[in-house]
Design an enzyme around this catalytic site. Structure first.
Site, PDB file in Angstrom:
ATOM      1  N   SER A 137     -31.341  17.977 -16.306  1.00 44.91           N
ATOM      2  CA  SER A 137     -31.706  19.323 -16.753  1.00 44.91           C
ATOM      3  C   SER A 137     -33.198  19.519 -16.576  1.00 44.91           C
ATOM      4  O   SER A 137     -33.977  18.545 -16.591  1.00 44.91           O
ATOM      5  CB  SER A 137     -31.341  19.499 -18.235  1.00 44.91           C
ATOM      6  OG  SER A 137     -31.857  20.719 -18.743  1.00 44.91           O
ATOM      7  N   TYR A 149     -31.599  15.845 -26.828  1.00 51.90           N
ATOM      8  CA  TYR A 149     -31.033  16.317 -25.568  1.00 51.90           C
ATOM      9  C   TYR A 149     -32.063  16.180 -24.445  1.00 51.90           C
ATOM     10  O   TYR A 149     -31.773  15.624 -23.383  1.00 51.90           O
ATOM     11  CB  TYR A 149     -30.576  17.766 -25.691  1.00 51.90           C
ATOM     12  CG  TYR A 149     -30.003  18.307 -24.393  1.00 51.90           C
ATOM     13  CD1 TYR A 149     -28.700  18.006 -24.017  1.00 51.90           C
ATOM     14  CD2 TYR A 149     -30.775  19.093 -23.538  1.00 51.90           C
ATOM     15  CE1 TYR A 149     -28.173  18.473 -22.817  1.00 51.90           C
ATOM     16  CE2 TYR A 149     -30.258  19.564 -22.350  1.00 51.90           C
ATOM     17  CZ  TYR A 149     -28.955  19.256 -21.995  1.00 51.90           C
ATOM     18  OH  TYR A 149     -28.437  19.713 -20.804  1.00 51.90           O
TER      19      TYR A 149
END
Length: 258
Positions: A137, A149
């Site tokens: 990401s 995350y």
């Protein structure tokens, strides 16, 4: 001749489904790995009918060690492509989040990527060809976009870059896909509020998959789809990290997610 096989984790929606459709159209048979058996079987039937692909459904929860081992065993039998797409985020702040949920997040986002890649590489190396795509990401490239995350995706990027050096000249490629905001179920499932996000920041699944495979074919290791995110990540490398954190806090909603 036998068709090549691609194993894709998290294929029931979003980028995983996009990769599954693209590889089926490109003449691959598939192994689809996810928890939702009904959605897996529906996608398998769709891809068989539309593209003639033979699809193996492999139900597994990658947060569980026994299920990760089951998928690793399948990879040890050999595939041409592994797409480590499964992953999830959560809303809220780190100190209020359920610790068991955060641990499951790391098992899916990190441990599964390591274990499945480790299982897939030996037969690829024996064959002298293969591709591993690790879906990371932009959050792994820019500081301040959540805690666990972002950290998990930064691990995926670093892992992939280091592995690429070791695989040079073997015929096996490994790539870290780093998309920004994509129109998928990700944010809704995570409970992350995205209202007010500028429209120019959103990407479409088909475009991300197309750009990823095109850049992988060129040998690019870290792949950032979309000119807007190429510009953002380039700028992020040039300006001080504390400034990037402040920007993410206000513009990219760096709070309320972990």
């Amino acid at each position: 001749m036998a068709r090549p096989v691609a194993l894709i984790t998290g294929p029931t929606s979003g980028l995983g489904a996009g990769f599954a459709r693209r590889y089926a159209i490109d003449g691959y048979d598939l192994v689809l790995v996810a928890r939702d058996v009904a959605r897996l079987e529906a996608l398998a039937a769709e891809l068989h009918d539309e593209a003639g692909a033979t699809v193996e459904v492999l139900p597994a929860d990658l947060a569980e060690a026994t299920d990760r081992a089951k998928v690793a065993d399948r990879l040890s039998a050999g595939v041409r492509v592994l797409v480590n797409n499964a992953g999830f985020g959560t809303s809220g702040e780190f100190w209020t989040a359920d610790l068991a949920t955060l641990q499951r997040q790391l098992h899916v986002n990190v441990t599964a990527v390591m274990q499945l890649t480790h299982a897939a590489l030996p037969p690829m190396l024996d064959a002298g060809e293969g591709t591993v795509i690790n879906v990371a990401s932009v959050a792994g490239l820019l500081p301040g976009r959540g805690s666990t995350y972002s950290a998990s995706k930064a691990w995926v990027v670093s892992f992939t870059e280091g592995l690429a050096n070791g695989l040079a000249g073997t015929g096996v490629g490994v790539h870290a896909l780093c998309p920004g905001f994509v129109h998928t179920e990700f944010h809704e499932r995570a409970g992350i509020e995205m209202d007010g996000t500028p429209s120019f920041l959103w990407l479409e699944v088909e475009d991300v998959v197309r750009d990823c495979l095109a850049d992988a074919a060129k040998g690019n290791v870290v792949i950032v789809p979309g000119v807007q995110y190429k510009a953002l990540t380039t700028a992020g490398r040039l300006v001080p990290r504390n400034l990037v954190r402040r920007i993410n806090k206000t513009v990219a909603k760096g709070r309320g997610r972990t």
